[in-house]
Design a protein around this motif. Structure first.
Motif, mmCIF file in Angstrom:
data_model
loop_
_atom_site.group_PDB
_atom_site.id
_atom_site.type_symbol
_atom_site.label_atom_id
_atom_site.label_comp_id
_atom_site.label_asym_id
_atom_site.label_seq_id
_atom_site.Cartn_x
_atom_site.Cartn_y
_atom_site.Cartn_z
ATOM 1 N N ASN A 62 -11.765 -14.877 -8.982
ATOM 2 C CA ASN A 62 -12.236 -15.047 -7.415
ATOM 3 C C ASN A 62 -10.458 -14.808 -7.164
ATOM 4 O O ASN A 62 -10.365 -15.785 -5.900
ATOM 5 C CB ASN A 62 -12.538 -16.716 -7.668
ATOM 6 N N THR A 63 -9.960 -14.072 -7.876
ATOM 7 C CA THR A 63 -8.764 -13.804 -7.025
ATOM 8 C C THR A 63 -8.351 -12.350 -7.286
ATOM 9 O O THR A 63 -8.825 -11.511 -7.885
ATOM 10 C CB THR A 63 -7.502 -13.937 -8.305
ATOM 11 N N ASN A 64 -7.434 -12.434 -6.463
ATOM 12 C CA ASN A 64 -7.261 -10.704 -6.451
ATOM 13 C C ASN A 64 -5.516 -11.024 -6.525
ATOM 14 O O ASN A 64 -4.714 -11.404 -6.141
ATOM 15 C CB ASN A 64 -7.077 -10.185 -4.706
ATOM 16 N N THR A 65 -4.838 -9.590 -7.241
ATOM 17 C CA THR A 65 -3.548 -9.492 -7.938
ATOM 18 C C THR A 65 -3.618 -8.070 -7.755
ATOM 19 O O THR A 65 -4.209 -7.083 -7.976
ATOM 20 C CB THR A 65 -3.538 -9.653 -9.121
ATOM 21 N N ILE A 66 -2.735 -8.094 -6.813
ATOM 22 C CA ILE A 66 -1.583 -6.755 -6.498
ATOM 23 C C ILE A 66 -0.155 -6.631 -7.605
ATOM 24 O O ILE A 66 0.091 -7.524 -6.866
ATOM 25 C CB ILE A 66 -1.563 -6.239 -4.835
ATOM 26 N N SER A 102 -6.640 -15.949 -3.680
ATOM 27 C CA SER A 102 -7.755 -16.125 -3.804
ATOM 28 C C SER A 102 -8.506 -15.651 -2.713
ATOM 29 O O SER A 102 -9.248 -16.912 -2.093
ATOM 30 C CB SER A 102 -8.015 -17.798 -4.309
ATOM 31 N N ASN A 103 -7.941 -15.500 -1.925
ATOM 32 C CA ASN A 103 -9.300 -14.343 -1.007
ATOM 33 C C ASN A 103 -10.081 -14.020 -1.353
ATOM 34 O O ASN A 103 -9.964 -13.441 -1.923
ATOM 35 C CB ASN A 103 -8.054 -13.743 -0.188
ATOM 36 N N PRO A 104 -11.033 -13.704 -0.111
ATOM 37 C CA PRO A 104 -11.853 -12.677 -0.899
ATOM 38 C C PRO A 104 -11.057 -11.317 -1.059
ATOM 39 O O PRO A 104 -10.601 -11.149 -0.619
ATOM 40 C CB PRO A 104 -12.740 -12.443 1.165
ATOM 41 N N ALA A 105 -11.993 -10.734 -2.149
ATOM 42 C CA ALA A 105 -12.349 -9.096 -2.405
ATOM 43 C C ALA A 105 -11.550 -8.230 -1.172
ATOM 44 O O ALA A 105 -12.086 -7.911 -0.053
ATOM 45 C CB ALA A 105 -13.289 -8.542 -2.900
ATOM 46 N N PHE A 106 -10.656 -7.044 -1.425
ATOM 47 C CA PHE A 106 -10.198 -6.821 -0.797
ATOM 48 C C PHE A 106 -10.388 -5.276 -1.314
ATOM 49 O O PHE A 106 -9.983 -5.321 -2.975
ATOM 50 C CB PHE A 106 -8.929 -6.699 0.363
ATOM 51 N N ASN A 107 -10.128 -3.889 -0.708
ATOM 52 C CA ASN A 107 -10.353 -2.965 -1.175
ATOM 53 C C ASN A 107 -8.964 -1.574 -1.145
ATOM 54 O O ASN A 107 -8.058 -1.569 -0.341
ATOM 55 C CB ASN A 107 -11.362 -2.000 -1.095
ATOM 56 N N LEU A 108 -7.814 -1.308 -2.839
ATOM 57 C CA LEU A 108 -6.983 -1.140 -1.898
ATOM 58 C C LEU A 108 -6.580 0.297 -2.192
ATOM 59 O O LEU A 108 -6.021 0.830 -1.344
ATOM 60 C CB LEU A 108 -5.817 -1.380 -3.521
ATOM 61 N N GLU A 109 -7.895 0.913 -1.585
ATOM 62 C CA GLU A 109 -8.209 2.530 -1.885
ATOM 63 C C GLU A 109 -8.740 2.268 0.533
ATOM 64 O O GLU A 109 -9.335 3.436 0.073
ATOM 65 C CB GLU A 109 -8.912 2.851 -2.415
ATOM 66 N N SER A 110 -8.429 1.567 0.806
ATOM 67 C CA SER A 110 -8.767 1.746 1.998
ATOM 68 C C SER A 110 -7.920 2.464 3.014
ATOM 69 O O SER A 110 -6.881 3.365 2.612
ATOM 70 C CB SER A 110 -7.982 0.347 2.763
#
Length: 143
Positions: free
Chosen positions: A130-134, A90-98
């Motif tokens: 509000n969750t990130n899932t990789i 539940s961290n802030p959003a991130f971009n997989l395409e960094s």
């Protein structure tokens, strides 16, 4: 064993990264024992273990400061010909395409997603509620 799911919820703290890594390794071994693999079992297990370790470490490292770390959920899904894992936080959003790290200048961090993308067959990321899932999948070489 096919089409089964194992779910593990750990505190989002770096000190639990080894447990996430060991669980990934043992889960990969269990999956490999249920399929007829032609070769590369050590490579498969290592790639899976390292990818889960990197995803968990990123989730723990980028968590908002808190006296009580938010949980990171790891779900392993056994499918007919591949093993899939989802790491949710539940961290802030991130971009997989960094962007790819500037390897020429030897940055201290930033290699996690690069490693994951190079080791796994498929990698996707989504942000929902509000969750990130990789989600990452790997197929062994099957007979």
């Amino acid at each position: 064993m096919n089409d089964s799911t194992i779910t593990l919820s750990l505190p989002g703290s770096i000190r639990f990264s080894r447990l996430a890594s060991l669980t990934a390794s043992k889960t990969a071994e269990l999956f490999l024992s249920s399929v007829k693999v032609s070769k590369g079992t050590d490579d498969f297990r290592h790639a899976f273990e390292l990818s889960v370790s990197e995803a968990f470490t990123n989730a723990a490292r980028y968590a908002l400061p808190s006296p009580h770390p938010q949980p990171v959920t790891i779900s392993f899904r056994f499918e007919e010909k591949q093993l899939t894992v989802s790491v949710t936080d539940s961290n802030p959003a991130f971009n997989l395409e960094s962007p790819v790290p500037d390897i020429e200048n030897y940055p201290e961090g930033g290699y996690g997603l690069l490693l994951i993308r190079s080791l796994m067959d498929t990698v996707s990321c989504r942000r929902e509620n509000n969750t990130n899932t990789i989600t990452m999948s790997k197929q062994p070489e099957i007979l």
